[in-house]
Design a protein around this motif. Structure first.
Motif, mmCIF file in Angstrom:
data_model
loop_
_atom_site.group_PDB
_atom_site.id
_atom_site.type_symbol
_atom_site.label_atom_id
_atom_site.label_comp_id
_atom_site.label_asym_id
_atom_site.label_seq_id
_atom_site.Cartn_x
_atom_site.Cartn_y
_atom_site.Cartn_z
ATOM 1 N N SER A 1 0.824 -1.207 0.000
ATOM 2 C CA SER A 1 0.000 0.000 0.000
ATOM 3 C C SER A 1 0.856 1.253 0.000
ATOM 4 O O SER A 1 0.639 2.179 -0.786
ATOM 5 C CB SER A 1 -0.923 -0.001 1.229
ATOM 6 N N LEU A 2 1.842 1.303 0.880
ATOM 7 C CA LEU A 2 2.679 2.503 0.988
ATOM 8 C C LEU A 2 3.546 2.690 -0.247
ATOM 9 O O LEU A 2 3.772 3.823 -0.683
ATOM 10 C CB LEU A 2 3.526 2.421 2.246
ATOM 11 N N LEU A 3 4.027 1.621 -0.829
ATOM 12 C CA LEU A 3 4.806 1.746 -2.066
ATOM 13 C C LEU A 3 3.940 2.296 -3.193
ATOM 14 O O LEU A 3 4.434 3.017 -4.064
ATOM 15 C CB LEU A 3 5.404 0.388 -2.454
ATOM 16 N N SER A 4 2.651 1.982 -3.183
ATOM 17 C CA SER A 4 1.765 2.517 -4.216
ATOM 18 C C SER A 4 1.557 4.018 -4.026
ATOM 19 O O SER A 4 1.343 4.742 -4.997
ATOM 20 C CB SER A 4 0.420 1.783 -4.213
ATOM 21 N N VAL A 5 1.632 4.499 -2.798
ATOM 22 C CA VAL A 5 1.572 5.944 -2.555
ATOM 23 C C VAL A 5 2.827 6.609 -3.114
ATOM 24 O O VAL A 5 2.770 7.651 -3.769
ATOM 25 C CB VAL A 5 1.431 6.247 -1.051
ATOM 26 N N ALA A 6 3.966 5.974 -2.885
ATOM 27 C CA ALA A 6 5.239 6.529 -3.352
ATOM 28 C C ALA A 6 5.331 6.552 -4.873
ATOM 29 O O ALA A 6 6.064 7.366 -5.434
ATOM 30 C CB ALA A 6 6.395 5.715 -2.784
ATOM 31 N N SER A 7 4.583 5.687 -5.550
ATOM 32 C CA SER A 7 4.684 5.577 -7.010
ATOM 33 C C SER A 7 3.758 6.535 -7.749
ATOM 34 O O SER A 7 3.715 6.527 -8.980
ATOM 35 C CB SER A 7 4.369 4.146 -7.444
ATOM 36 N N GLN A 8 3.016 7.366 -7.039
ATOM 37 C CA GLN A 8 2.056 8.258 -7.693
ATOM 38 C C GLN A 8 2.752 9.239 -8.639
ATOM 39 O O GLN A 8 3.805 9.789 -8.319
ATOM 40 C CB GLN A 8 1.248 9.023 -6.645
ATOM 41 N N LYS A 9 2.131 9.461 -9.791
ATOM 42 C CA LYS A 9 2.716 10.301 -10.833
ATOM 43 C C LYS A 9 2.007 11.655 -10.912
ATOM 44 O O LYS A 9 0.781 11.709 -10.931
ATOM 45 C CB LYS A 9 2.617 9.607 -12.191
ATOM 46 N N GLY A 10 2.783 12.718 -10.944
ATOM 47 C CA GLY A 10 2.249 14.040 -11.212
ATOM 48 C C GLY A 10 1.352 14.603 -10.140
ATOM 49 O O GLY A 10 0.591 15.543 -10.378
ATOM 50 N N ALA A 11 1.394 14.055 -8.934
ATOM 51 C CA ALA A 11 0.536 14.552 -7.862
ATOM 52 C C ALA A 11 1.333 15.434 -6.916
ATOM 53 O O ALA A 11 2.561 15.352 -6.844
ATOM 54 C CB ALA A 11 -0.077 13.384 -7.089
ATOM 55 N N ALA A 12 0.623 16.288 -6.191
ATOM 56 C CA ALA A 12 1.279 17.150 -5.212
ATOM 57 C C ALA A 12 1.829 16.307 -4.064
ATOM 58 O O ALA A 12 1.514 15.133 -3.910
ATOM 59 C CB ALA A 12 0.271 18.171 -4.692
ATOM 60 N N ALA A 13 2.670 16.940 -3.252
ATOM 61 C CA ALA A 13 3.272 16.244 -2.112
ATOM 62 C C ALA A 13 2.186 15.715 -1.183
ATOM 63 O O ALA A 13 1.158 16.356 -0.970
ATOM 64 C CB ALA A 13 4.194 17.195 -1.361
ATOM 65 N N THR A 14 2.418 14.540 -0.651
ATOM 66 C CA THR A 14 1.453 13.926 0.254
ATOM 67 C C THR A 14 2.064 13.726 1.621
ATOM 68 O O THR A 14 3.275 13.518 1.761
ATOM 69 C CB THR A 14 1.003 12.549 -0.278
ATOM 70 N N ARG A 15 1.222 13.792 2.627
ATOM 71 C CA ARG A 15 1.624 13.456 3.988
ATOM 72 C C ARG A 15 0.874 12.190 4.358
ATOM 73 O O ARG A 15 -0.331 12.076 4.105
ATOM 74 C CB ARG A 15 1.280 14.595 4.943
#
Length: 204
Positions: A1-15
């Protein structure tokens, strides 16, 4: 799940907020295997076992003041690479509430197709598969067979930041009640017709 958050393309910074609901598999051991850059963005919150609604509520209570959009991801699910980019696109276009199609690991067919959910609406942006849909239509659909998967949802915090999940239900229903409360306020709603999340089978 967390790796899928890290792989997001073109999105703003996430917390990222991870809630350990007294799991039999402590989260810290799993986080050690993640890249340092990803670990640095994660805040781990702990509570006595109280179920999914209470776990999500704890994260909502701890959100930093500058967070504008809230998105959910359960620990056995994974976002497709473009999920947050589409979320961002929808909210830049004026969305207040967002959800997407999804599929399960053992059933590649999207849930929308499976349940015959085929909404019509103007596209938020060409070629994305994200459209506008009346909130009242979704509210009525929610009362029967809901197409809204929690791991696909995002909403504008300024409008719904005080709402919380029901603690009365520990295995099902707590999310549906919250979506009903949101949709009853007639938010501008966007939906992605493309499957943006893969649902897994975790330890529950």
């Amino acid at each position: 799940s967390l790796l899928s958050v890290a792989s997001q393309k073109g999105a703003a910074a996430t917390r990222i907020y991870v809630v350990d609901d007294e799991s039999p598999a402590p989260v810290e051991a799993e986080l050690e295997a993640l890249p340092i850059g990803l670990r640095d963005r994660i805040e781990v919150l702990h509570q006595k076992n109280a179920g999914p609604g209470a776990a999500r509520n704890l994260a909502l209570d701890c959100l930093a003041d500058d967070i504008v959009v809230v998105a959910y991801l359960d620990s056995d699910d994974a976002w497709n690479d473009n999920h947050l980019a589409n979320v961002e696109l929808a909210f830049e276009g004026g969305a207040d509430f967002y959800f997407a199609n999804y599929h399960r690991q053992d059933a590649p067919q999207g849930l929308f197709d499976k349940m015959g959910f085929a909404p019509k609406g103007d596209e938020v942006a060409g070629g994305t598969g994200v459209i506008w849909i009346p909130a009242q239509v979704m509210f009525e659909r929610l009362l029967t067979y809901s197409p809204i998967g929690t791991s696909t949802v995002a909403y504008r915090r300024s409008l719904f930041g005080t709402l919380r999940f029901s603690k009365l239900f520990r295995s099902a229903g707590e999310d549906k009640i919250l979506w009903a409360e949101i949709l009853n306020q007639n938010p501008r709603t966007a939906v992605s017709l493309r499957a943006e999340v893969e649902y897994g089978k975790g330890v529950n």
